[in-house]
Design a protein around this motif. Structure first.
Motif, PDB file in Angstrom:
ATOM      1  N   ARG A 134      51.304  50.613  64.463  1.00 56.59           N
ATOM      2  CA  ARG A 134      49.905  51.020  64.368  1.00 56.59           C
ATOM      3  C   ARG A 134      49.562  51.274  62.906  1.00 56.59           C
ATOM      4  O   ARG A 134      50.379  51.802  62.151  1.00 56.59           O
ATOM      5  CB  ARG A 134      49.730  52.295  65.194  1.00 56.59           C
ATOM      6  CG  ARG A 134      48.404  52.973  65.021  1.00 56.59           C
ATOM      7  CD  ARG A 134      48.414  54.325  65.697  1.00 56.59           C
ATOM      8  NE  ARG A 134      47.262  55.062  65.264  1.00 56.59           N
ATOM      9  CZ  ARG A 134      46.299  55.515  66.042  1.00 56.59           C
ATOM     10  NH1 ARG A 134      46.371  55.356  67.331  1.00 56.59           N
ATOM     11  NH2 ARG A 134      45.269  56.157  65.540  1.00 56.59           N
ATOM     12  N   LEU A 135      48.373  50.869  62.523  1.00 59.32           N
ATOM     13  CA  LEU A 135      47.915  51.121  61.159  1.00 59.32           C
ATOM     14  C   LEU A 135      46.700  52.036  61.217  1.00 59.32           C
ATOM     15  O   LEU A 135      45.741  51.758  61.941  1.00 59.32           O
ATOM     16  CB  LEU A 135      47.539  49.792  60.485  1.00 59.32           C
ATOM     17  CG  LEU A 135      46.957  49.899  59.073  1.00 59.32           C
ATOM     18  CD1 LEU A 135      48.005  50.414  58.095  1.00 59.32           C
ATOM     19  CD2 LEU A 135      46.443  48.548  58.596  1.00 59.32           C
ATOM     20  N   ASP A 136      46.769  53.132  60.473  1.00 58.09           N
ATOM     21  CA  ASP A 136      45.634  54.052  60.386  1.00 58.09           C
ATOM     22  C   ASP A 136      44.935  53.832  59.059  1.00 58.09           C
ATOM     23  O   ASP A 136      45.530  54.046  58.003  1.00 58.09           O
ATOM     24  CB  ASP A 136      46.110  55.509  60.471  1.00 58.09           C
ATOM     25  CG  ASP A 136      46.447  55.912  61.895  1.00 58.09           C
ATOM     26  OD1 ASP A 136      46.185  55.114  62.803  1.00 58.09           O
ATOM     27  OD2 ASP A 136      46.978  57.021  62.090  1.00 58.09           O
ATOM     28  N   LEU A 137      43.699  53.395  59.129  1.00 55.11           N
ATOM     29  CA  LEU A 137      42.930  53.177  57.900  1.00 55.11           C
ATOM     30  C   LEU A 137      41.914  54.300  57.758  1.00 55.11           C
ATOM     31  O   LEU A 137      41.322  54.732  58.745  1.00 55.11           O
ATOM     32  CB  LEU A 137      42.202  51.828  57.954  1.00 55.11           C
ATOM     33  CG  LEU A 137      43.069  50.563  57.999  1.00 55.11           C
ATOM     34  CD1 LEU A 137      42.195  49.337  58.232  1.00 55.11           C
ATOM     35  CD2 LEU A 137      43.851  50.409  56.708  1.00 55.11           C
ATOM     36  N   ALA A 138      41.718  54.754  56.528  1.00 59.76           N
ATOM     37  CA  ALA A 138      40.678  55.760  56.269  1.00 59.76           C
ATOM     38  C   ALA A 138      39.919  55.346  55.007  1.00 59.76           C
ATOM     39  O   ALA A 138      40.041  55.993  53.964  1.00 59.76           O
ATOM     40  CB  ALA A 138      41.299  57.136  56.112  1.00 59.76           C
ATOM     41  N   PRO A 139      39.166  54.228  55.094  1.00 55.28           N
ATOM     42  CA  PRO A 139      38.507  53.722  53.887  1.00 55.28           C
ATOM     43  C   PRO A 139      37.303  54.577  53.487  1.00 55.28           C
ATOM     44  O   PRO A 139      36.707  55.254  54.326  1.00 55.28           O
ATOM     45  CB  PRO A 139      38.060  52.318  54.297  1.00 55.28           C
ATOM     46  CG  PRO A 139      37.916  52.405  55.767  1.00 55.28           C
ATOM     47  CD  PRO A 139      38.849  53.435  56.272  1.00 55.28           C
ATOM     48  N   ASN A 140      36.971  54.504  52.207  1.00 55.58           N
ATOM     49  CA  ASN A 140      35.811  55.261  51.732  1.00 55.58           C
ATOM     50  C   ASN A 140      34.529  54.441  51.798  1.00 55.58           C
ATOM     51  O   ASN A 140      33.448  55.010  51.880  1.00 55.58           O
ATOM     52  CB  ASN A 140      36.048  55.724  50.293  1.00 55.58           C
ATOM     53  CG  ASN A 140      37.180  56.725  50.229  1.00 55.58           C
ATOM     54  OD1 ASN A 140      37.298  57.591  51.094  1.00 55.58           O
ATOM     55  ND2 ASN A 140      38.050  56.578  49.256  1.00 55.58           N
ATOM     56  N   THR A 141      34.676  53.116  51.726  1.00 57.76           N
ATOM     57  CA  THR A 141      33.481  52.250  51.771  1.00 57.76           C
ATOM     58  C   THR A 141      33.714  51.120  52.773  1.00 57.76           C
ATOM     59  O   THR A 141      34.873  50.774  53.056  1.00 57.76           O
ATOM     60  CB  THR A 141      33.221  51.618  50.388  1.00 57.76           C
ATOM     61  OG1 THR A 141      34.375  50.824  50.053  1.00 57.76           O
ATOM     62  CG2 THR A 141      32.982  52.655  49.305  1.00 57.76           C
ATOM     63  N   PRO A 142      32.618  50.513  53.273  1.00 59.46           N
ATOM     64  CA  PRO A 142      32.775  49.384  54.198  1.00 59.46           C
ATOM     65  C   PRO A 142      33.522  48.223  53.546  1.00 59.46           C
ATOM     66  O   PRO A 142      34.302  47.545  54.206  1.00 59.46           O
ATOM     67  CB  PRO A 142      31.332  48.987  54.519  1.00 59.46           C
ATOM     68  CG  PRO A 142      30.520  50.170  54.231  1.00 59.46           C
ATOM     69  CD  PRO A 142      31.207  50.909  53.138  1.00 59.46           C
ATOM     70  N   HIS A 143      33.309  48.022  52.239  1.00 56.50           N
ATOM     71  CA  HIS A 143      33.978  46.933  51.541  1.00 56.50           C
ATOM     72  C   HIS A 143      35.502  47.132  51.548  1.00 56.50           C
ATOM     73  O   HIS A 143      36.260  46.193  51.792  1.00 56.50           O
ATOM     74  CB  HIS A 143      33.440  46.858  50.098  1.00 56.50           C
ATOM     75  CG  HIS A 143      34.055  45.736  49.315  1.00 56.50           C
ATOM     76  ND1 HIS A 143      33.821  44.416  49.607  1.00 56.50           N
ATOM     77  CD2 HIS A 143      34.901  45.751  48.264  1.00 56.50           C
ATOM     78  CE1 HIS A 143      34.514  43.662  48.762  1.00 56.50           C
ATOM     79  NE2 HIS A 143      35.168  44.449  47.935  1.00 56.50           N
ATOM     80  N   GLU A 144      35.887  48.379  51.311  1.00 58.65           N
ATOM     81  CA  GLU A 144      37.320  48.713  51.320  1.00 58.65           C
ATOM     82  C   GLU A 144      37.918  48.442  52.709  1.00 58.65           C
ATOM     83  O   GLU A 144      39.030  47.932  52.825  1.00 58.65           O
ATOM     84  CB  GLU A 144      37.465  50.199  50.967  1.00 58.65           C
ATOM     85  CG  GLU A 144      38.823  50.588  50.437  1.00 58.65           C
ATOM     86  CD  GLU A 144      38.884  52.071  50.097  1.00 58.65           C
ATOM     87  OE1 GLU A 144      39.800  52.727  50.584  1.00 58.65           O
ATOM     88  OE2 GLU A 144      37.986  52.564  49.369  1.00 58.65           O
ATOM     89  N   LEU A 145      37.148  48.762  53.736  1.00 63.65           N
ATOM     90  CA  LEU A 145      37.598  48.528  55.112  1.00 63.65           C
ATOM     91  C   LEU A 145      37.836  47.033  55.348  1.00 63.65           C
ATOM     92  O   LEU A 145      38.863  46.636  55.904  1.00 63.65           O
ATOM     93  CB  LEU A 145      36.559  49.083  56.094  1.00 63.65           C
ATOM     94  CG  LEU A 145      36.760  48.702  57.558  1.00 63.65           C
ATOM     95  CD1 LEU A 145      38.006  49.367  58.119  1.00 63.65           C
ATOM     96  CD2 LEU A 145      35.565  49.116  58.399  1.00 63.65           C
ATOM     97  N   LEU A 146      36.866  46.220  54.913  1.00 64.25           N
ATOM     98  CA  LEU A 146      36.991  44.778  55.118  1.00 64.25           C
ATOM     99  C   LEU A 146      38.210  44.218  54.388  1.00 64.25           C
ATOM    100  O   LEU A 146      38.930  43.381  54.931  1.00 64.25           O
ATOM    101  CB  LEU A 146      35.720  44.062  54.638  1.00 64.25           C
ATOM    102  CG  LEU A 146      34.473  44.341  55.476  1.00 64.25           C
ATOM    103  CD1 LEU A 146      33.254  43.692  54.850  1.00 64.25           C
ATOM    104  CD2 LEU A 146      34.654  43.823  56.891  1.00 64.25           C
ATOM    105  N   LEU A 147      38.429  44.696  53.181  1.00 65.64           N
ATOM    106  CA  LEU A 147      39.597  44.227  52.416  1.00 65.64           C
ATOM    107  C   LEU A 147      40.897  44.593  53.126  1.00 65.64           C
ATOM    108  O   LEU A 147      41.796  43.755  53.256  1.00 65.64           O
ATOM    109  CB  LEU A 147      39.596  44.851  51.014  1.00 65.64           C
ATOM    110  CG  LEU A 147      38.604  44.276  49.996  1.00 65.64           C
ATOM    111  CD1 LEU A 147      38.699  45.043  48.691  1.00 65.64           C
ATOM    112  CD2 LEU A 147      38.885  42.796  49.749  1.00 65.64           C
TER     113      LEU A 147
END
Lengths: 278, 92
Positions: free
Chosen positions: A64-77
């Motif tokens: 499982r990968l937990d992502l906590a991005p600060n911006t939508p762009h970071e999430l997409l990357l």
């Protein structure tokens, strides 16, 4: 008999004793499948060690990968880089823009929100509508319900009650997970189902949220990550004579067709990507 | 239960406190809770409650995280209508 899943167990990976203790306790409590968040840069040996402990405890493990991005762009990357390496991808939404992007992206499996900062829980009608179209699920960690006391627990219960009602209205699947870092905070699936009654979740829905709902996500993703997967309902079946067959069309492909298939798959993926990010 | 040895009073007090915290005095009055049996060595207890209040008691027991100020958890092994069936079910 139900197969219970705890998709969010958070032992400290560096502490192998604690990892082993928590995995064994999960098995004792009646779980048959657990998800442990893994850092993308974690060594392959550590993952193999986790798999070994789980197989000793007769329990299945999902990465499982937990992502906590600060911006939508970071999430997409992050999604572009890591999606194909993990069986479950969860996004902790710390801002509204990230929450909206995560809800509409089909690569995101679980939407997770802060349990302590209730202003950062962005699961409203708009979010639920986007999530229902993109097959994302709402993840509720049960550990804060045990660890919080007094007014903060009251506010969390009230917020969860609203979110469960919204998820039900829009048909968004709900996943209940432990989120436990400590073996003392682990509970059995039936205990979690009883605790879910505190935020007006019926017993049957709670049991589904602990078994069928997470299992559906894991099975779907395992199928997608399989090298024989082409599209939903279409996969390559390799016969003993080394012929390649596409199951739904019942069509025999030659090795050159395989190359064409990869190209068409890539085109289809690009089209989908353009549709999503015009 | 907890790794420490607990007496009957500790166990029932922990459950009552959890019920009071979660459901208040009104809720606690509907439970009719009683401790039937307790074995500190084997770390198990048998608790009786009203059938209608079962879900309340189960949720309250699950919410216990400490007893006597020390980390603890109580896991429900089985639920039954009679003590005979309970003992058979849980193999006590």
């Amino acid at each position: 008999m139900r197969k219970f899943v705890d998709p969010h167990l958070r032992p400290s990976i560096a502490n192998s004793n604690q990892v082993e203790k928590m995995i064994n306790k999960s098995s004792e409590l009646g779980y048959r499948l657990i998800g442990i968040p893994i850092q993308p840069n974690l060594m392959r040996d550590t993952i193999h060690e986790l798999q070994r402990i789980c197989s000793d405890a007769k329990i299945d493990i999902v990465t499982r990968l937990d992502l906590a991005p600060n911006t939508p762009h970071e999430l997409l990357l992050d999604l572009r880089r890591f999606r194909r390496r993990f069986e479950i991808v969860s996004v902790t939404c710390n801002s509204k823009s990230v929450a909206r992007q995560a809800a509409k992206d089909r690569r995101v499996d679980l939407l997770s929100f802060s349990a302590t900062h209730l202003r950062k829980r962005f699961f409203d009608y708009a979010e639920a509508e986007l999530a229902s179209k993109a097959l994302s699920s709402l993840e509720i960690n049960m550990t804060p319900l045990l660890s919080l006391k007094g007014f903060s627990r009251i506010r969390l219960l009230s917020r969860l009650r609203k979110e469960i009602a919204i998820a039900k209205k829009f048909g968004v699947p709900v996943i209940l997970s432990s989120g436990a870092k400590d073996p003392n905070l682990m509970r059995s699936p039936h205990d979690y189902a009883s605790l879910a009654a505190l935020f007006d979740m019926p017993q049957e829905s709670a049991l589904c949220a602990l078994s069928e709902n997470p299992l559906a996500i894991i099975e779907r993703n395992r199928e997608k990550l399989n090298s024989d997967y082409i599209a939903p309902g279409i996969r390559i079946i390799r016969s003993p004579r080394r012929e390649t067959v596409v199951s739904t069309h019942e069509k025999t492909l030659s090795p050159s067709d395989d190359c064409e298939r990869t190209t068409s798959q890539r085109k289809r993926r690009d089209t989908r990507h353009l549709e999503r990010h015009p | 239960m907890s790794e420490q040895l607990l007496n009957e009073k500790d166990v029932i007090h922990a459950i009552w406190s959890a019920i009071l915290k979660l459901f208040g005095e009104h809720g606690a009055s509907q439970v009719n809770l009683a401790l039937i049996e307790h074995d500190p060595q084997k770390s198990y207890a048998v608790v009786r409650c009203l059938h209608k209040a079962l879900e309340m008691v189960k949720a309250s027991i699950a919410s216990i995280t400490e007893i006597n100020g020390k980390p603890a958890a109580i896991h429900i092994v089985g639920v039954s209508g009679t003590l005979k069936a309970l003992r058979k079910k849980s193999a006590m």
